[in-house]
Write an enzyme that holds these catalytic residues in place. Structure first.
Site, mmCIF file in Angstrom:
data_model
loop_
_atom_site.group_PDB
_atom_site.id
_atom_site.type_symbol
_atom_site.label_atom_id
_atom_site.label_comp_id
_atom_site.label_asym_id
_atom_site.label_seq_id
_atom_site.Cartn_x
_atom_site.Cartn_y
_atom_site.Cartn_z
ATOM 1 N N GLU A 70 0.835 -1.201 0.000
ATOM 2 C CA GLU A 70 0.000 0.000 0.000
ATOM 3 C C GLU A 70 0.876 1.261 0.000
ATOM 4 O OE1 GLU A 70 -3.473 2.045 2.820
ATOM 5 O OE2 GLU A 70 -2.142 0.501 3.625
ATOM 6 N N LYS A 74 -9.382 2.497 -3.456
ATOM 7 C CA LYS A 74 -9.929 2.013 -2.185
ATOM 8 C C LYS A 74 -11.286 2.653 -1.924
ATOM 9 C CE LYS A 74 -8.687 1.683 2.746
ATOM 10 N NZ LYS A 74 -7.671 2.038 3.749
ATOM 11 N N CYS A 82 -5.478 -2.312 2.458
ATOM 12 C CA CYS A 82 -5.429 -2.190 3.912
ATOM 13 C C CYS A 82 -6.624 -2.885 4.565
ATOM 14 C CB CYS A 82 -5.340 -0.713 4.308
ATOM 15 S SG CYS A 82 -4.993 -0.454 6.067
#
Length: 514
Positions: A277, A339, A391
């Site tokens: 990430e 995301k 994440c």
């Protein structure tokens, strides 16, 4: 039974301070979770909780007992969150003790309400069934209320056993939580059974539940295909300290380190190189010269997957997105993902309109991140379609893939470097294993500082690179890249039905009070 008669007066003595005893029991219960996995402690702490709820004189007292257990439990098992504040200690360090109090103070309610609701049922056996069900129902509520945070579901305490964990493919992690809680609290039934016959029957409950789960897992693993496929991946883990990751004088060096590790011997044998990430510190869609540099780290006719912060013009300003780019060996962006499930206070500030403007996300972004559109499937030539999770998107049961467009495998890009050498990275890894089991999908986890891993559809770790280890990890994905699961098809409907069955049995019980 003589032993039980000797123990009961001691319990009554402890019960004079039920809130303190509940708090201590909650703190002890944290040890059943990974990475400690002291499963046996659950047979002490959770029966104490149930007995305190049962002996509470009023519903208000039962609520208080549950709350203080939950306060100790959540304040300790989420203590790793405070480590993120110490990265920029000058600005956020003073909030560290407040995060512990906030975690315990808010999430303690998710034990308090199950304790309260179980008091609407008469007798310890009925409360045993109902409390287990309400605990799990509030775990489920925790997954979506205020955007949700289903961290450390009790079912993850079975992570010490690959065999026991297999039941997640059938009943999900919420179902595992119900199973675990019914096993943990059964000793309370044994201790207060009025006869040897009923005491023996109480012991049969955890034994039969555990035996059924173990038998299912044993048979499932016996049939597992462990042979590797031809699809080889390389995970790069530079283990750059979070304090140095965004240091303006280190950005070029950090970027070069990723490329150097990616070019290690054997690159030509892999198909995909995967960085974690926000691994790339530059917005590649605005910086083509860095794309040219990345091309040197891409396998021939392969791809490099990297996390990055990119920017998009929105309502008169450039807003950041936490994204993934797939880059080919010509240095061109072949695919992307943004995301969608953002971290409250980490990537955006809830209730922004009523909070002071000076409050910024912990990630040091100037403004809130924009969310993406949700789970999707990335399709690249000669690569089985995969989904991307960035994440903590991985922590939400049955919300990691679209039911209409299912990927063959999943990539989880994360940066657990925020949390240092704490429980957080280990618990995050266990959560990833549970998602692999539930959905029957291989998951490749790339973490900037670890723990990076390749996880089979059976939740087993095929290969891994430990926490704070610097290097790369080459592995072939399993030939059995995915397999259908009952939970993957029906989702949380299964554990919710099991909880309702428990509540139904508790409601219609006609057993005498103790």
């Amino acid at each position: 039974m003589k032993l039980l008669q000797a123990i009961r007066p001691k319990l009554k003595l402890f019960a004079r301070s039920p809130k303190k005893l509940a708090f201590i029991s909650g703190v002890l219960s944290v040890a059943v979770l990974p990475p400690h996995s002291m499963f046996w402690l659950g047979f002490l702490s959770f029966p104490i909780l149930l007995l305190l709820i049962n002996s509470a004189g009023t519903k208000k007292n039962a609520f208080a007992v549950g709350y203080w257990f939950g306060f100790g439990y959540f304040a300790c098992n989420m203590a790793w969150i405070g480590n993120a504040l110490l990265i920029d200690a000058a600005r956020f360090g003073w909030l560290y003790p407040l995060t512990l109090a906030a975690a315990g103070g808010f999430f303690g309610l998710f034990v308090a309400f199950p304790a309260l609701l179980s008091r609407f049922f008469n007798g310890l056996p009925a409360r045993y069934l109902s409390f287990s069900a309400f605990w799990v129902l509030f775990e489920w509520i925790r997954s979506f209320i205020f955007t949700g945070f289903p961290w450390n579901l009790l079912g993850s305490s079975l992570s010490f056993s690959d065999t026991m964990l297999q039941a997640a493919a059938l009943i999900g992690t919420y179902g595992l939580s119900l199973l675990v809680l019914m096993i943990f609290t059964a000793p309370a039934l044994y201790m207060y059974s009025p006869s040897k016959k009923r005491a023996f029957a109480a012991l049969l409950i955890p034994l039969s539940l555990a035996a059924t789960a173990y038998g299912y897992g044993f048979c499932r693993l016996k049939q597992a295909d462990t042979s590797p496929s031809d699809l080889a991946v390389r995970i790069v883990q530079p283990s750059i300290p979070q304090a140095m990751k965004w240091n303006s004088q280190k950005l070029e060096d950090n970027f070069a380190e990723y490329i150097k590790l990616s070019q290690a011997p054997g690159l030509e044998k892999t198909k995909i190189v995967i960085w974690g990430e926000t691994a790339t510190p530059f917005p590649l869609d605005f910086e083509p010269r860095y794309l040219a540099q990345i091309a040197r780290a891409v396998p021939p006719q392969g791809y490099l997957i990297t996390g990055l912060v990119r920017y998009q013009y929105h309502n008169g300003e450039f807003r950041p997105l936490n994204s993934m780019f797939a880059i080919n060996d010509e240095g061109k962006i072949a695919a992307s993902y943004d995301k969608s499930h953002l971290v409250p206070f980490g990537e955006y500030i809830p209730l922004r309109s009523i909070l002071p403007e000076w409050i910024r996300p912990v990630t040091n972004a100037v403004t809130d991140f924009l969310p993406g559109s949700g789970p999707s499937v990335t399709k690249l030539p000669d690569i089985p379609g995969f989904g991307t999770l960035i994440c903590y998107e991985i922590i939400f049961p049955h919300r990691i893939i679209s039911s209409d467009n299912r990927p063959n495998w999943l990539i989880n890009l994360t940066n657990d470097g925020w949390y240092g050498h704490s429980q957080g990275p280990y618990q995050h890894l266990v959560t990833t294993r549970l998602r692999a089991l539930e959905e029957g999908r291989t998951i490749v986890r790339a973490a900037n500082s670890g723990i990076s891993a390749v996880i089979s559809p059976y939740g087993k770790i095929i290969a891994s690179l430990g926490l704070d280890k610097k290097g790369w990890l080459d592995a072939n994905l399993p030939k059995q890249m995915f397999l259908p699961t009952i939970y993957g098809r029906f989702g949380n409907l299964i554990p919710l039905i099991l909880c309702l069955m428990n509540i139904g049995f508790a409601f219609f019980m006609r057993l005498p009070l103790r």
